[in-house]
Design an enzyme around this catalytic site. Structure first.
Site, PDB file in Angstrom:
ATOM      1  N   SER A 129       0.839  -1.198   0.000  1.00 55.75           N
ATOM      2  CA  SER A 129       0.000   0.000   0.000  1.00 55.75           C
ATOM      3  C   SER A 129       0.876   1.250   0.000  1.00 55.75           C
ATOM      4  O   SER A 129       1.893   1.295   0.696  1.00 55.75           O
ATOM      5  CB  SER A 129      -0.911   0.000   1.232  1.00 55.75           C
ATOM      6  OG  SER A 129      -1.674   1.184   1.281  1.00 55.75           O
ATOM      7  N   SER A 131       0.652   5.869  -0.945  1.00 54.51           N
ATOM      8  CA  SER A 131      -0.225   7.023  -0.750  1.00 54.51           C
ATOM      9  C   SER A 131      -1.274   7.159  -1.844  1.00 54.51           C
ATOM     10  O   SER A 131      -2.374   7.629  -1.596  1.00 54.51           O
ATOM     11  CB  SER A 131       0.615   8.294  -0.689  1.00 54.51           C
ATOM     12  OG  SER A 131       1.376   8.440  -1.869  1.00 54.51           O
ATOM     13  N   ALA A 133      -2.005   4.520  -4.387  1.00 56.30           N
ATOM     14  CA  ALA A 133      -2.626   3.260  -4.814  1.00 56.30           C
ATOM     15  C   ALA A 133      -2.184   2.117  -3.917  1.00 56.30           C
ATOM     16  O   ALA A 133      -1.273   2.259  -3.098  1.00 56.30           O
ATOM     17  CB  ALA A 133      -2.251   2.977  -6.269  1.00 56.30           C
ATOM     18  N   VAL A 135      -1.795  -2.500  -4.048  1.00 55.67           N
ATOM     19  CA  VAL A 135      -1.589  -3.602  -4.990  1.00 55.67           C
ATOM     20  C   VAL A 135      -2.123  -4.896  -4.395  1.00 55.67           C
ATOM     21  O   VAL A 135      -1.912  -5.189  -3.211  1.00 55.67           O
ATOM     22  CB  VAL A 135      -0.087  -3.743  -5.325  1.00 55.67           C
ATOM     23  CG1 VAL A 135       0.154  -4.939  -6.233  1.00 55.67           C
ATOM     24  CG2 VAL A 135       0.425  -2.478  -5.986  1.00 55.67           C
ATOM     25  N   LYS A 149      -3.127  -3.169  -9.526  1.00 55.40           N
ATOM     26  CA  LYS A 149      -2.913  -1.893  -8.851  1.00 55.40           C
ATOM     27  C   LYS A 149      -4.181  -1.062  -8.975  1.00 55.40           C
ATOM     28  O   LYS A 149      -4.721  -0.894 -10.078  1.00 55.40           O
ATOM     29  CB  LYS A 149      -1.736  -1.152  -9.493  1.00 55.40           C
ATOM     30  CG  LYS A 149      -1.291   0.106  -8.785  1.00 55.40           C
ATOM     31  CD  LYS A 149      -0.024   0.658  -9.437  1.00 55.40           C
ATOM     32  CE  LYS A 149       0.501   1.893  -8.720  1.00 55.40           C
ATOM     33  NZ  LYS A 149       1.760   2.392  -9.342  1.00 55.40           N
ATOM     34  N   ASP A 284      12.353   7.239 -11.678  1.00 52.08           N
ATOM     35  CA  ASP A 284      12.013   6.992 -10.268  1.00 52.08           C
ATOM     36  C   ASP A 284      12.671   5.690  -9.817  1.00 52.08           C
ATOM     37  O   ASP A 284      12.035   4.823  -9.230  1.00 52.08           O
ATOM     38  CB  ASP A 284      10.483   6.914 -10.115  1.00 52.08           C
ATOM     39  CG  ASP A 284      10.047   7.098  -8.666  1.00 52.08           C
ATOM     40  OD1 ASP A 284      10.846   7.611  -7.858  1.00 52.08           O
ATOM     41  OD2 ASP A 284       8.901   6.721  -8.333  1.00 52.08           O
TER      42      ASP A 284
END
Length: 544
Positions: A129, A131, A133, A135, A149, A284
């Site tokens: 978990s 902020s 989404a 899964v 997701k 990212d």
């Protein structure tokens, strides 16, 4: 009412972590400084911890939207002190999951079928978990393992409210703090707004993942999971489930005898391949999004997930950046300065000599270290910070690149402390420049553009004829403009001449009035002469 309660929550956190101390040493208007000095909690709440730590704790207390803002801000080292940037890197997205049955309902609504018809198995309890989404594990009807997701319900409205508050705070900083204008807080929040709202549309993430998968198809250094497009919507994403070791779990990697040197060097190769070969890079790449395959430890393969933030460079930026890197490590600071000007990253009127001197003063101390101890990311950071003093505009694509490079280098040194990023990356850059600038690059460019040239070839005679006509028409128009200018000039000169004649008449009249003999002669003239003279003067005045 909710907005007011949120503002009160921010004020409460501001007081608890004594964030007022951040502003006391700044060049603020006197009335703002006085306001901070008279805040009541200053008497009761001591500021014991370092400022950077208190900022991090405050963002964590304010919730996931502010946490993600802090994470994004930690990459903007051109704006923040080093201690604050390092502290913000520690922010963790620890968010409790929302209800599993609620998530199942959202999935069924988006895909318009019950999960029993969509999947052979579906785990209602989430496996992770964050902020934005969470899964869930699932198994497709054909037996393929996937993850599902799903976006948090109502998170869009929550983000919108918090982003609006951030904009209000940014505008306040811009107004009351002179230095705040240089940091451009409103632009920083706008950048964050775009990033976080992009993450709310999972179709964008799916498209990014599909592109990366194509770029590294059949690659033995990077694997990208498959996207199940038929099961993907704006708030639901179904993707192949991967089984790997989190890259930060160095002990597990060592237990399976992973070749750590090869793993670190392949990370560098992936970075340069994405940036210079594809101009499409995963921006990212923090340890939470990177795994290592268990299949072949002697020839390790990375696995990447979470493609919400992607960067790209124009061919011009690619070329200038590669030449900057090569010139920098050859200590050709003049070339580095000139490339910044040529690329438009700094103004064209920049004093290149002064810029070269500034770059040398920052970079020379770095080269006193062994090459393997030089941080490539810190070099890039120092270069950008120096350029900012010469009014370098913020380049969003370079900020993402810097963030990615820092992540890759930090990860590489964690895996293999003796990693020489420059030794690994230099051959790649040199080969890329040769391919781009050499005969093969020219041939490839001609080959790519040939279809466009062939398509436009039949139109060339008409285009040439039209161009010649335009040139001829330009000559005619220029002649008309010259004639119009001459006519206007003649008219002005004629008007000036008439005014001079009128002036002479008035002077003559004044002389006549002053001379008795002339006055006597004028008085003997017939009335018709006076009438004709008056009509002439009136006409002359009108024309003047």
């Amino acid at each position: 009412m909710k907005r007011l309660s949120r503002i009160l929550k921010i004020v409460q956190v501001f007081a608890r972590y004594r964030l007022d101390t951040l502003f006391l040493g700044l060049a603020l208007p006197w009335y703002v400084r006085c306001l901070f000095w008279v805040l009541p909690w200053r008497l009761f709440i001591p500021a014991k911890q370092p400022q950077a730590v208190r900022v991090r704790l405050a963002l964590e207390a304010l919730g996931p939207v502010f946490v993600k803002f802090g994470q994004m801000l930690s990459t903007r080292r051109d704006l923040l002190p080093d201690d604050l940037a390092e502290e913000l890197k520690k922010l963790q997205d620890r968010v409790p999951p929302f209800s599993g049955p609620q998530a199942q309902g959202l999935i069924e609504k988006a895909l318009e079928k019950p999960v029993s018809e969509l999947f052979a198995e579906f785990e209602v309890e989430p496996m992770a978990s964050a902020s934005v989404a969470q899964v869930h594990k699932a198994t497709m009807l054909d037996g393929s393992e996937v993850v599902v997701k799903v976006i948090r319900p109502g998170i869009g409205k929550t983000i919108r409210k918090d982003v609006d508050l951030l904009f209000s705070l940014a505008r306040l900083v811009h107004v009351v703090w002179e230095e705040g204008r240089r940091l451009r807080p409103v632009e920083v929040v706008a950048e964050y707004e775009q990033t976080i709202f992009d993450e709310l549309d999972l179709r964008k993430e799916a498209a990014n993942g599909s592109q990366l998968r194509r770029n590294f198809e059949n690659s033995d250094i990077l694997y990208i999971p498959e996207i199940y497009w038929d099961y993907t919507r704006s708030n639901v994403l179904v993707m192949e489930r991967i089984h790997g070791i989190p890259v930060a779990e160095v002990d597990q990697l060592n237990e399976q005898n992973t070749d750590m040197k090869a793993l670190a060097e392949r990370g560098v190769e992936i970075f340069f391949t994405q940036v210079f070969r594809d101009s499409f890079f995963h921006a990212d790449m923090h340890p939470g999004n990177i795994f290592v395959s268990r299949n072949n430890p002697s020839s390790p393969q990375y696995i990447a997930v979470d493609f919400g933030i992607i960067g790209s460079l124009t061919p011009e930026d690619q070329s200038y950046l590669a030449r900057n890197f090569l010139a920098f490590f050859k200590r050709d600071y003049r070339m580095v300065a000139q490339l910044h000007v040529d690329s438009g990253w700094v103004p064209a009127d920049t004093n290149v000599d002064a810029f070269e001197t500034a770059i040398r003063s920052v970079c020379e101390p770095i080269f006193e270290k062994p090459l393997k101890d030089i941080s490539f990311g810190q070099v890039l950071l120092g270069l950008f910070q120096t350029a900012r003093r010469f009014n370098m505009e913020v380049q969003p694509q370079l900020v993402l690149l810097q963030k990615t490079l820092l992540n890759i280098e930090g990860l590489g040194r964690q895996l293999y402390p003796d990693l020489d990023l420059w030794e690994t990356g230099k051959p790649f850059l040199e080969n890329w420049m040769k391919e781009r600038m050499g005969p093969k690059g020219v041939y490839r460019s001609i080959k790519q553009q040939a279809p466009d040239w062939l398509e436009k070839m039949p139109h060339m005679p008409q285009l040439i004829f039209d161009s010649l006509n335009q040139i001829r028409n330009l000559d005619s128009a220029r002649q008309r403009d010259i004639r119009a200018y001459q006519q206007a000039k003649d008219a002005l000169e004629s008007k000036a001449s008439r005014r001079r004649n009128l002036g002479l008449m008035l002077i003559a009249g004044a002389i006549a009035v002053a001379n008795p003999d002339v006055m006597e002669w004028l008085c003997e003239l017939p009335a018709s002469s006076w009438i004709l003279a008056g009509v002439g003067i009136v006409l002359l005045l009108k024309r003047s």
